[in-house]
Design an enzyme around this catalytic site. Structure first.
Site, PDB file in Angstrom:
ATOM      1  N   GLU A 304      48.558  40.281  38.010  1.00  0.00           N
ATOM      2  CA  GLU A 304      47.288  40.158  38.104  1.00  0.00           C
ATOM      3  C   GLU A 304      46.688  40.368  38.974  1.00  0.00           C
ATOM      4  O   GLU A 304      46.308  39.130  39.749  1.00  0.00           O
ATOM      5  CB  GLU A 304      47.734  38.388  36.797  1.00  0.00           C
ATOM      6  CG  GLU A 304      48.421  38.679  35.983  1.00  0.00           C
ATOM      7  CD  GLU A 304      48.296  40.579  35.069  1.00  0.00           C
ATOM      8  OE1 GLU A 304      47.236  40.427  34.602  1.00  0.00           O
ATOM      9  OE2 GLU A 304      49.373  40.775  34.465  1.00  0.00           O
ATOM     10  N   CYS A 338      38.136  35.767  37.761  1.00  0.00           N
ATOM     11  CA  CYS A 338      38.450  36.839  37.867  1.00  0.00           C
ATOM     12  C   CYS A 338      38.223  36.839  35.926  1.00  0.00           C
ATOM     13  O   CYS A 338      37.648  38.729  35.522  1.00  0.00           O
ATOM     14  CB  CYS A 338      40.161  37.163  37.699  1.00  0.00           C
ATOM     15  SG  CYS A 338      41.152  35.817  36.098  1.00  0.00           S
TER      16      CYS A 338
HETATM   17  P1  NAP Z   1      43.258  38.290  47.535  1.00  0.00           P
HETATM   18  O1  NAP Z   1      43.406  38.735  48.880  1.00  0.00           O
HETATM   19  O2  NAP Z   1      44.140  40.354  46.704  1.00  0.00           O
HETATM   20  O3  NAP Z   1      45.402  37.779  47.761  1.00  0.00           O
HETATM   21  C1  NAP Z   1      46.224  36.650  47.065  1.00  0.00           C
HETATM   22  C2  NAP Z   1      47.188  36.372  48.075  1.00  0.00           C
HETATM   23  O4  NAP Z   1      47.488  37.446  48.325  1.00  0.00           O
HETATM   24  C3  NAP Z   1      46.931  36.461  49.086  1.00  0.00           C
HETATM   25  O5  NAP Z   1      47.577  34.269  48.544  1.00  0.00           O
HETATM   26  C4  NAP Z   1      46.678  36.556  50.355  1.00  0.00           C
HETATM   27  O6  NAP Z   1      46.738  36.257  50.806  1.00  0.00           O
HETATM   28  C5  NAP Z   1      47.428  37.284  49.843  1.00  0.00           C
HETATM   29  N1  NAP Z   1      48.343  38.320  50.631  1.00  0.00           N
HETATM   30  C6  NAP Z   1      47.255  39.611  50.725  1.00  0.00           C
HETATM   31  N2  NAP Z   1      47.807  40.297  51.512  1.00  0.00           N
HETATM   32  C7  NAP Z   1      49.224  40.566  50.841  1.00  0.00           C
HETATM   33  C8  NAP Z   1      50.258  41.904  50.492  1.00  0.00           C
HETATM   34  N3  NAP Z   1      50.430  42.606  51.632  1.00  0.00           N
HETATM   35  N4  NAP Z   1      51.243  41.267  50.161  1.00  0.00           N
HETATM   36  C9  NAP Z   1      51.511  39.881  49.893  1.00  0.00           C
HETATM   37  N5  NAP Z   1      50.403  39.126  49.538  1.00  0.00           N
HETATM   38  C10 NAP Z   1      49.150  39.735  50.109  1.00  0.00           C
HETATM   39  O7  NAP Z   1      42.958  37.786  46.440  1.00  0.00           O
HETATM   40  P2  NAP Z   1      41.924  36.567  46.672  1.00  0.00           P
HETATM   41  O8  NAP Z   1      40.423  36.507  46.939  1.00  0.00           O
HETATM   42  O9  NAP Z   1      42.497  35.576  46.709  1.00  0.00           O
HETATM   43  O10 NAP Z   1      42.184  36.714  45.186  1.00  0.00           O
HETATM   44  C11 NAP Z   1      40.869  36.835  44.582  1.00  0.00           C
HETATM   45  C12 NAP Z   1      41.647  38.146  43.649  1.00  0.00           C
HETATM   46  O11 NAP Z   1      42.661  37.708  42.679  1.00  0.00           O
HETATM   47  C13 NAP Z   1      39.566  38.607  42.937  1.00  0.00           C
HETATM   48  O12 NAP Z   1      40.165  39.859  42.387  1.00  0.00           O
HETATM   49  C14 NAP Z   1      40.399  38.135  41.150  1.00  0.00           C
HETATM   50  O13 NAP Z   1      39.504  39.098  40.285  1.00  0.00           O
HETATM   51  C15 NAP Z   1      41.615  37.889  41.605  1.00  0.00           C
HETATM   52  N6  NAP Z   1      42.257  37.463  40.358  1.00  0.00           N
HETATM   53  C16 NAP Z   1      42.720  37.539  39.546  1.00  0.00           C
HETATM   54  C17 NAP Z   1      43.799  36.579  38.722  1.00  0.00           C
HETATM   55  C18 NAP Z   1      44.169  37.333  37.273  1.00  0.00           C
HETATM   56  O14 NAP Z   1      44.755  36.204  36.118  1.00  0.00           O
HETATM   57  N7  NAP Z   1      43.619  38.283  37.088  1.00  0.00           N
HETATM   58  C19 NAP Z   1      42.946  35.531  38.660  1.00  0.00           C
HETATM   59  C20 NAP Z   1      42.776  34.798  39.407  1.00  0.00           C
HETATM   60  C21 NAP Z   1      42.262  35.806  40.427  1.00  0.00           C
HETATM   61  P3  NAP Z   1      45.779  35.707  52.691  1.00  0.00           P
HETATM   62  O15 NAP Z   1      44.946  34.482  52.055  1.00  0.00           O
HETATM   63  O16 NAP Z   1      47.035  35.647  53.586  1.00  0.00           O
HETATM   64  O17 NAP Z   1      45.810  37.166  52.605  1.00  0.00           O
END
Ligand code: NAP
Length: 534
Positions: A304, A338
């Site tokens: 997601e 999001c």
């Molecule tokens: P993110 O940077 O993509 O990180 C999400 C998670 O993925 C974190 O735990 C991150 O760890 C981890 N991660 C990073 N690189 C990875 C890899 N190569 N393999 C596996 N996991 C990895 O997102 P965010 O900044 O935390 O969250 C904001 C985003 O989430 C926004 O784009 C928002 O729209 C989206 N979001 C979507 C929903 C939905 O339901 N569609 C809900 C909430 C948020 P680290 O923190 O250690 O980098």
């Protein structure tokens, strides 16, 4: 499972299913009530006294410390260290998958009734410690009291809802009975899941993906966001207290860029439950698709991702309600949802009047430390997020006409004024790119058809809303507004478990519909069994 075991299993299930009352969303605490304000303040004080504590990671039932540490900060006062965490090494990440794999046979063999009972215990414990979890979210994620309360309540909802869903799916599935056969279909868990949540719902989303995995009989490696590991560590402790065995999950804080690829690519990883940005989601999808040496399955990716959510304001909309809904959707939790409204698309006949109302409402919002309930908005999550958002405000100010905000807000935290930029064209960067902060682009549409085309002009498709009093337009939006979660005459944030299964189209993800009746199936595989009996 022989027929006797199966019979007692079904009996145990039927003992559990009817005893569960109908699912009800967890009520939100009303902070205008003095007793609740008092309890919340006490929880904030209690949690503050724990600042700077060090937490272990948990692999193979063993609590481990590493040499490299991860410090989570209070975004309202970034000199304050909320928690100190271990940074998992690639070796530990690999060990975590192996250990989850080794325990899968045991955990998947436990009865669904047993797993459901543990999940309900987790819900009970969350409820008991609700204000404390609220307080951790205030301090580590910069959530205001009501936003924190909504996050914890949603986490409780996920536990209660998935417990009932598992009970439903454990009942024999109805299949056609062939003459002379006994035919059945049952669901089995998949194997080892990697749970990778974002920081913006550091409890609810982490809980949702974790408990969906565990209650269906999978084992998991929980890799919390590096911004919010303390809330996650508190939930890991709670899982143990609820009776989940210490080998049914690993708690593995660490940098996503250092261990994420390894977790995804590990041949014993069976699926990845990810919620986060588009770019990381796409990378996971790509890496998971490549078969590794020794891998025996096609990995499943539940991803997601981001949004660029639009609210359409029709010419006959109730402008007061529309402005209220747009401002709440755009600036609740500093626009870091999001589902946040980042585009208001407004019929030109009411454009000026609407903009005026939005400006007034936006300028009345208070910004400051999240622990102070007088503030409507707290800080954004980090210094780097603040810099990125301010860059987008610069870009947007050249692409359109700034109407409100547009600068950092005073204070030592990562505060930004709620910002409205009008007259944005559909090819503008702030119309197309996810900013993930308190920035609203307002765009003029010739009429409803044009507004709908503009709303759909996006690579994303997560949430959207329409304010209108024209039944024909409402009908058309139902058919043609291409989003996973559509709201009519209400704001586009605040999805409720059970009522609004959540997940988006296009680059917003795999449309998993968290909190809905299809969700647990993503964590299961179906086995069909036909026995000749005559
Ligand atoms: P993110 O940077 O993509 O990180 C999400 C998670 O993925 C974190 O735990 C991150 O760890 C981890 N991660 C990073 N690189 C990875 C890899 N190569 N393999 C596996 N996991 C990895 O997102 P965010 O900044 O935390 O969250 C904001 C985003 O989430 C926004 O784009 C928002 O729209 C989206 N979001 C979507 C929903 C939905 O339901 N569609 C809900 C909430 C948020 P680290 O923190 O250690 O980098």
């Amino acid at each position: 499972m022989d027929s006797q075991t199966r019979l007692s299993y079904l009996e145990s299930m039927s003992a559990i299913s009817p005893s569960l009352p109908e699912f009800r969303n967890e009520p939100l605490a009303d902070f205008s009530a003095p007793a609740n304000r008092h309890s919340m303040q006490a929880a904030l004080d209690k949690v503050r006294a724990e600042f700077g504590r060090e937490y272990d990671l948990l692999v193979d039932g063993e609590r481990i410390k590493t040499t490299e540490k991860l410090r989570s900060l209070n975004p309202s006062h970034p000199t304050e260290v909320v928690g100190i965490h271990q940074k998992a090494t690639p070796e530990l990440a690999s060990r975590a998958v192996e250990s989850a794999y080794n325990y899968f046979a045991d955990w998947s063999a436990t009865s669904a009734a047993n797993r459901i009972a543990k999940l309900l215990a987790a819900a009970r414990l969350l409820r008991e410690h609700k204000f404390e979890f609220d307080a951790w979210l205030v301090y580590e994620a910069g959530k205001t009291w009501p936003e924190a309360e909504a996050d914890v309540s949603e986490a409780i909802d996920f536990c209660e809802y998935y417990a009932r869903e598992m009970a439903r799916l454990s009942d024999p599935r109805p299949v056609v009975q062939m003459p002379g056969e006994r035919d059945e279909m049952r669901y089995l868990p998949l194997g080892v899941g990697i749970v990778s949540p974002p920081w913006n719902f550091p409890l609810a989303i982490l809980v949702g993906m974790t408990v969906a995995s565990l209650v269906t009989g999978n084992t998991v490696v929980i890799k919390p966001s590096s911004e919010t590991p303390t809330v996650a560590a508190k939930f890991a402790e709670l899982l143990l207290e609820a009776g989940f065995p210490d080998r049914s999950f690993c708690f593995l804080p660490g940098s996503g860029s250092a261990i994420g690829d390894l977790l995804v690519q590990h041949p014993k990883t069976r699926y990845i439950a990810f919620t986060g940005s588009r770019d990381v989601g796409l990378r996971i999808n790509e890496l998971a698709a490549k078969t590794q040496l020794g891998q025996r399955w096609i990995k499943r990716v539940i991803a997601e991702m981001g949004g660029k959510d639009a609210i359409i304001v029709d010419s006959d909309a109730d402008l007061d309600k529309a402005a209220e809904g747009v401002v709440a959707s755009a600036f609740g939790y500093q626009g870091q949802k999001c589902s946040a409204c980042s585009r208001a698309i407004v019929d030109e006949r009411v454009y000026d009047a609407f903009l005026d109302q939005v400006k007034q409402r936006t300028e009345a919002l208070t910004v400051g430390p999240a622990e102070d309930p007088a503030n409507y908005m707290g800080p954004v999550i980090s210094d780097s997020a603040r810099r990125t958002i301010l860059q987008y405000i610069d870009i947007g100010s050249k692409e359109g006409k700034p109407v409100a905000g547009g600068a950092p807000a005073p204070g030592d935290g990562y505060f930004i004024q709620p910002t409205v930029i009008a007259d944005i064209a559909s090819n503008a960067r702030i119309f197309q790119e996810e900013i993930f902060g308190p920035v609203l682009a307002v765009t003029k549409a010739k009429d409803f058809q044009h507004a709908l085309a503009l709303a759909n002009d996006s690579q994303y498709g997560l949430t959207g809303a329409l304010y209108s009093n024209t039944p024909e337009h409402i009908r058309e939006a139902r058919e043609k507004f291409f989003v996973g979660n559509l709201y009519l005459n209400r704001k586009c944030t605040g999805a409720m478990v059970g009522a609004h299964p959540f997940g988006g189209f296009n680059m917003s993800g795999t449309d998993s519909k968290a909190g809905g009746p299809d969700y647990l199936l993503l964590f299961l595989q179906a086995k069909s069994i036909a026995e000749r009996v005559a």
